[in-house]
Design a protein around this motif. Structure first.
Motif, PDB file in Angstrom:
ATOM      1  N   ALA A 233     -37.213 -26.438 -90.683  1.00 35.87           N
ATOM      2  CA  ALA A 233     -35.773 -26.735 -91.995  1.00 35.87           C
ATOM      3  C   ALA A 233     -35.051 -25.741 -91.985  1.00 35.87           C
ATOM      4  O   ALA A 233     -34.388 -26.097 -92.835  1.00 35.87           O
ATOM      5  CB  ALA A 233     -37.991 -26.705 -93.279  1.00 35.87           C
ATOM      6  N   ALA A 234     -35.720 -24.105 -91.617  1.00 36.51           N
ATOM      7  CA  ALA A 234     -34.909 -23.775 -91.587  1.00 36.51           C
ATOM      8  C   ALA A 234     -32.759 -23.929 -90.975  1.00 36.51           C
ATOM      9  O   ALA A 234     -32.263 -23.350 -91.422  1.00 36.51           O
ATOM     10  CB  ALA A 234     -35.000 -21.754 -91.575  1.00 36.51           C
ATOM     11  N   ALA A 235     -33.324 -24.128 -89.474  1.00 36.41           N
ATOM     12  CA  ALA A 235     -32.179 -24.368 -89.038  1.00 36.41           C
ATOM     13  C   ALA A 235     -31.944 -25.309 -89.754  1.00 36.41           C
ATOM     14  O   ALA A 235     -30.542 -26.133 -89.449  1.00 36.41           O
ATOM     15  CB  ALA A 235     -32.799 -24.564 -87.786  1.00 36.41           C
ATOM     16  N   LEU A 236     -32.568 -26.938 -90.350  1.00 34.64           N
ATOM     17  CA  LEU A 236     -31.796 -28.012 -90.975  1.00 34.64           C
ATOM     18  C   LEU A 236     -30.962 -28.131 -92.088  1.00 34.64           C
ATOM     19  O   LEU A 236     -29.765 -28.268 -92.560  1.00 34.64           O
ATOM     20  CB  LEU A 236     -32.854 -28.830 -91.069  1.00 34.64           C
ATOM     21  N   ALA A 237     -30.842 -26.192 -92.751  1.00 31.95           N
ATOM     22  CA  ALA A 237     -30.643 -25.623 -94.119  1.00 31.95           C
ATOM     23  C   ALA A 237     -29.382 -24.734 -93.587  1.00 31.95           C
ATOM     24  O   ALA A 237     -28.223 -25.374 -94.093  1.00 31.95           O
ATOM     25  CB  ALA A 237     -31.724 -25.231 -94.781  1.00 31.95           C
ATOM     26  N   LEU A 238     -29.426 -24.125 -92.531  1.00 29.26           N
ATOM     27  CA  LEU A 238     -28.305 -24.283 -91.728  1.00 29.26           C
ATOM     28  C   LEU A 238     -27.164 -25.209 -91.553  1.00 29.26           C
ATOM     29  O   LEU A 238     -25.930 -25.506 -91.586  1.00 29.26           O
ATOM     30  CB  LEU A 238     -28.673 -23.131 -90.619  1.00 29.26           C
ATOM     31  N   ALA A 239     -27.900 -26.001 -90.629  1.00 30.82           N
ATOM     32  CA  ALA A 239     -26.849 -27.151 -90.161  1.00 30.82           C
ATOM     33  C   ALA A 239     -25.796 -28.285 -91.069  1.00 30.82           C
ATOM     34  O   ALA A 239     -25.028 -28.776 -91.096  1.00 30.82           O
ATOM     35  CB  ALA A 239     -27.641 -27.980 -89.286  1.00 30.82           C
ATOM     36  N   LEU A 240     -26.375 -28.279 -92.397  1.00 28.03           N
ATOM     37  CA  LEU A 240     -26.363 -28.721 -93.839  1.00 28.03           C
ATOM     38  C   LEU A 240     -25.381 -28.004 -94.393  1.00 28.03           C
ATOM     39  O   LEU A 240     -24.543 -28.824 -95.205  1.00 28.03           O
ATOM     40  CB  LEU A 240     -27.136 -29.354 -94.654  1.00 28.03           C
ATOM     41  N   ALA A 241     -25.524 -26.862 -93.979  1.00 29.30           N
ATOM     42  CA  ALA A 241     -24.646 -26.389 -95.204  1.00 29.30           C
ATOM     43  C   ALA A 241     -22.992 -25.459 -94.384  1.00 29.30           C
ATOM     44  O   ALA A 241     -22.435 -24.705 -95.015  1.00 29.30           O
ATOM     45  CB  ALA A 241     -25.748 -24.921 -95.502  1.00 29.30           C
ATOM     46  N   ALA A 242     -23.097 -25.872 -93.378  1.00 29.01           N
ATOM     47  CA  ALA A 242     -21.930 -25.531 -92.258  1.00 29.01           C
ATOM     48  C   ALA A 242     -20.649 -26.234 -93.147  1.00 29.01           C
ATOM     49  O   ALA A 242     -20.226 -27.333 -93.715  1.00 29.01           O
ATOM     50  CB  ALA A 242     -21.951 -25.671 -90.955  1.00 29.01           C
ATOM     51  N   GLU A 243     -19.226 -25.299 -92.969  1.00 30.58           N
ATOM     52  CA  GLU A 243     -17.913 -26.402 -92.945  1.00 30.58           C
ATOM     53  C   GLU A 243     -17.770 -26.329 -94.789  1.00 30.58           C
ATOM     54  O   GLU A 243     -17.573 -27.012 -95.769  1.00 30.58           O
ATOM     55  CB  GLU A 243     -18.046 -27.648 -92.923  1.00 30.58           C
ATOM     56  N   GLY A 244     -18.355 -25.011 -95.694  1.00 33.40           N
ATOM     57  CA  GLY A 244     -18.432 -25.102 -96.950  1.00 33.40           C
ATOM     58  C   GLY A 244     -19.135 -25.110 -97.996  1.00 33.40           C
ATOM     59  O   GLY A 244     -19.317 -25.696 -98.449  1.00 33.40           O
ATOM     60  N   LYS A 245     -20.347 -26.019 -97.560  1.00 33.22           N
ATOM     61  CA  LYS A 245     -21.553 -26.326 -98.097  1.00 33.22           C
ATOM     62  C   LYS A 245     -22.860 -25.546 -98.308  1.00 33.22           C
ATOM     63  O   LYS A 245     -22.706 -25.179 -97.962  1.00 33.22           O
ATOM     64  CB  LYS A 245     -22.008 -27.921 -97.384  1.00 33.22           C
ATOM     65  N   ARG A 246     -23.615 -26.119 -99.656  1.00 35.64           N
ATOM     66  CA  ARG A 246     -23.962 -24.713 -99.972  1.00 35.64           C
ATOM     67  C   ARG A 246     -25.398 -25.852-100.048  1.00 35.64           C
ATOM     68  O   ARG A 246     -26.137 -26.938-101.069  1.00 35.64           O
ATOM     69  CB  ARG A 246     -24.217 -24.786-101.712  1.00 35.64           C
ATOM     70  N   THR A 247     -26.467 -25.385 -99.531  1.00 42.84           N
ATOM     71  CA  THR A 247     -27.832 -26.081 -99.058  1.00 42.84           C
ATOM     72  C   THR A 247     -29.067 -25.017-100.154  1.00 42.84           C
ATOM     73  O   THR A 247     -28.679 -23.756 -99.387  1.00 42.84           O
ATOM     74  CB  THR A 247     -27.954 -25.866 -97.900  1.00 42.84           C
ATOM     75  N   LEU A 248     -29.564 -25.413-100.712  1.00 43.62           N
ATOM     76  CA  LEU A 248     -30.581 -24.371-100.866  1.00 43.62           C
ATOM     77  C   LEU A 248     -32.367 -24.857-100.183  1.00 43.62           C
ATOM     78  O   LEU A 248     -32.253 -25.937-100.148  1.00 43.62           O
ATOM     79  CB  LEU A 248     -31.675 -24.888-102.512  1.00 43.62           C
ATOM     80  N   LEU A 249     -32.346 -24.589 -99.598  1.00 39.93           N
ATOM     81  CA  LEU A 249     -34.264 -24.187 -98.987  1.00 39.93           C
ATOM     82  C   LEU A 249     -35.264 -23.537 -99.473  1.00 39.93           C
ATOM     83  O   LEU A 249     -35.293 -22.228-100.021  1.00 39.93           O
ATOM     84  CB  LEU A 249     -33.840 -23.331 -97.806  1.00 39.93           C
ATOM     85  N   VAL A 250     -35.963 -24.515 -99.393  1.00 38.40           N
ATOM     86  CA  VAL A 250     -37.606 -24.554-100.485  1.00 38.40           C
ATOM     87  C   VAL A 250     -38.418 -23.925 -99.842  1.00 38.40           C
ATOM     88  O   VAL A 250     -39.234 -25.092 -99.519  1.00 38.40           O
ATOM     89  CB  VAL A 250     -37.286 -25.536-101.682  1.00 38.40           C
ATOM     90  N   GLU A 251     -39.380 -23.631-100.447  1.00 42.81           N
ATOM     91  CA  GLU A 251     -41.089 -22.828-100.176  1.00 42.81           C
ATOM     92  C   GLU A 251     -41.397 -23.688-100.719  1.00 42.81           C
ATOM     93  O   GLU A 251     -41.366 -22.825-101.655  1.00 42.81           O
ATOM     94  CB  GLU A 251     -40.736 -21.473 -99.362  1.00 42.81           C
ATOM     95  N   VAL A 252     -42.167 -24.126-100.333  1.00 46.41           N
ATOM     96  CA  VAL A 252     -43.316 -24.541-101.856  1.00 46.41           C
ATOM     97  C   VAL A 252     -45.035 -23.920-101.326  1.00 46.41           C
ATOM     98  O   VAL A 252     -46.421 -23.934-102.062  1.00 46.41           O
ATOM     99  CB  VAL A 252     -44.011 -25.646-101.893  1.00 46.41           C
ATOM    100  N   GLU A 253     -45.598 -23.273-100.469  1.00 45.06           N
ATOM    101  CA  GLU A 253     -46.972 -23.040 -99.650  1.00 45.06           C
ATOM    102  C   GLU A 253     -46.423 -21.284-100.150  1.00 45.06           C
ATOM    103  O   GLU A 253     -47.979 -21.493 -99.825  1.00 45.06           O
ATOM    104  CB  GLU A 253     -46.781 -23.076 -98.432  1.00 45.06           C
ATOM    105  N   GLY A 254     -45.758 -20.741-100.431  1.00 39.08           N
ATOM    106  CA  GLY A 254     -46.362 -19.821-100.600  1.00 39.08           C
ATOM    107  C   GLY A 254     -46.571 -18.445 -99.555  1.00 39.08           C
ATOM    108  O   GLY A 254     -47.351 -17.195 -99.781  1.00 39.08           O
ATOM    109  N   ARG A 255     -46.544 -18.677 -97.991  1.00 41.96           N
ATOM    110  CA  ARG A 255     -46.115 -18.488 -97.351  1.00 41.96           C
ATOM    111  C   ARG A 255     -45.189 -16.519 -96.581  1.00 41.96           C
ATOM    112  O   ARG A 255     -45.660 -16.432 -95.993  1.00 41.96           O
ATOM    113  CB  ARG A 255     -46.936 -18.973 -95.840  1.00 41.96           C
TER     114      ARG A 255
END
Length: 338
Positions: free
Chosen positions: A19-41
């Protein structure tokens, strides 16, 4: 690419890492990504080497080309306070309820409401726009619960149907489902080339389809490099046996073992004679692993879901490893730089 990317997977498959790597991949070239955690870990904070994430959106990484990755650890109790303020304008009264334990009680005894709050916060980020009318985030990536729970977690409308057939909770659940069941969303399942994770992935795909939830890709994580070609695998699978020109497999001869010993000695390896049998055993073990992975790939192919593979990082996952996996995902998924 869908705007809400949900990442699930059996425990131990590395779904948070993916999930973290995917967020980085989608944020490349000036885009903005929000990585959300829902399990409290606080798994995201550990991966990026930051302090524990608060209940607020915080920038945690810069992607190639100037893109940004923000992260949010959603807390069900605080999300409920937001919800009460939004719909009922409780303000200080809501905070007083928390001190009395009422908020914790509500999110514990009504798990369907808890899931509405967690998914609702992520969906709000998907829909949010700035004053110019542009989306605040190009993509939202959710590190979701494991495969065995993800369908129930996402299908919040059914979960709250028996709790609230009308009113704000009911409308919130419907609003969430309009996003989750739309083309804006894709649910990816992370697996390993092992029997139990593959079977759980197959079950997860079936459950998602039965619930009408959008299945995205199967992401095979921690794929080991293949050290032997097909002929060598066939030879090693019989414990060092070799195939002749007609395809018949014969036990390795003493000459063959002697050849290996001489080659090791010529390379300057000490104790070559004692290393021959362990080397043949390791080759046979590797061959069995290759065969197991072939069988699991065939099982995954039957799911009729796009499948992509991510390499095993020999040194473990650190920040550099995340960027490496992000590059792999961008290439495999064909993420546009435009």
């Amino acid at each position: 690419m869908s705007r809400l990317q949900v990442v699930s997977g059996k425990g131990g498959t590395g779904k948070t890492t993916v999930a973290a790597a995917l967020a980085l991949a989608l944020a490349a070239e000036g885009k903005r990504t929000l990585l959300v955690e829902v399990e409290g870990r606080q798994g995201i904070a550990q991966l990026f080497g930051t302090e524990a994430l608060p209940y607020e959106e915080r920038k945690i990484a810069v992607a190639p080309g100037g893109g940004e990755v923000y992260a949010l650890a959603i807390d069900a109790e605080l999300a409920l306070l937001d919800y009460l303020q939004m719909f009922y304008k409780l303000g200080a009264a809501g905070r007083a309820l928390r001190k009395l334990g009422a908020i914790d009680f509500a999110t514990t005894v009504a798990p369907g409401v808890r899931d509405v709050l967690l998914t609702g916060k992520a969906c709000e980020a998907v829909r949010r726009k700035d004053r110019s009318g542009r989306f605040v985030y190009d993509h939202v990536v959710m590190d979701a619960p494991p495969t065995g729970r993800v369908t129930r977690f996402l299908n919040v409308n059914d979960e709250v149907a028996g709790l609230a057939r009308m009113g704000p909770v009911h409308h919130q659940a419907q609003s969430v489902m309009r996003v989750i069941k739309s083309p804006e969303t894709a649910v990816h399942l992370v697996t390993l080339l092992e029997e139990m994770p593959v079977q759980e992935t197959a079950d997860g795909v079936e459950e998602l389809r039965a619930a009408g939830l959008p299945v995205g890709n199967v992401l095979v994580n921690m794929v080991r490099p293949r050290l032997l070609d097909d002929d060598a695998v066939r030879a090693a699978s019989a414990g060092g046996a070799r195939a002749d020109a007609g395809g018949a497999v014969r036990a390795p001869s003493g000459d063959r073992r002697a050849d290996v010993a001489r080659a090791l000695a010529a390379a300057g390896v000490g104790g070559a004679e004692q290393l021959v049998d362990p080397l043949f055993e390791q080759a046979a073990e590797h061959a069995r692993r290759v065969e197991l992975e072939r069988e699991q790939r065939e099982a995954l192919a039957k799911l009729r879901v796009p499948m992509y593979e991510l390499p095993l990082l020999g040194g473990g996952v650190d920040l550099a490893g995340l960027y490496h996996l992000a590059r792999e995902l961008r290439r495999d998924l064909g993420v546009s730089d435009a």
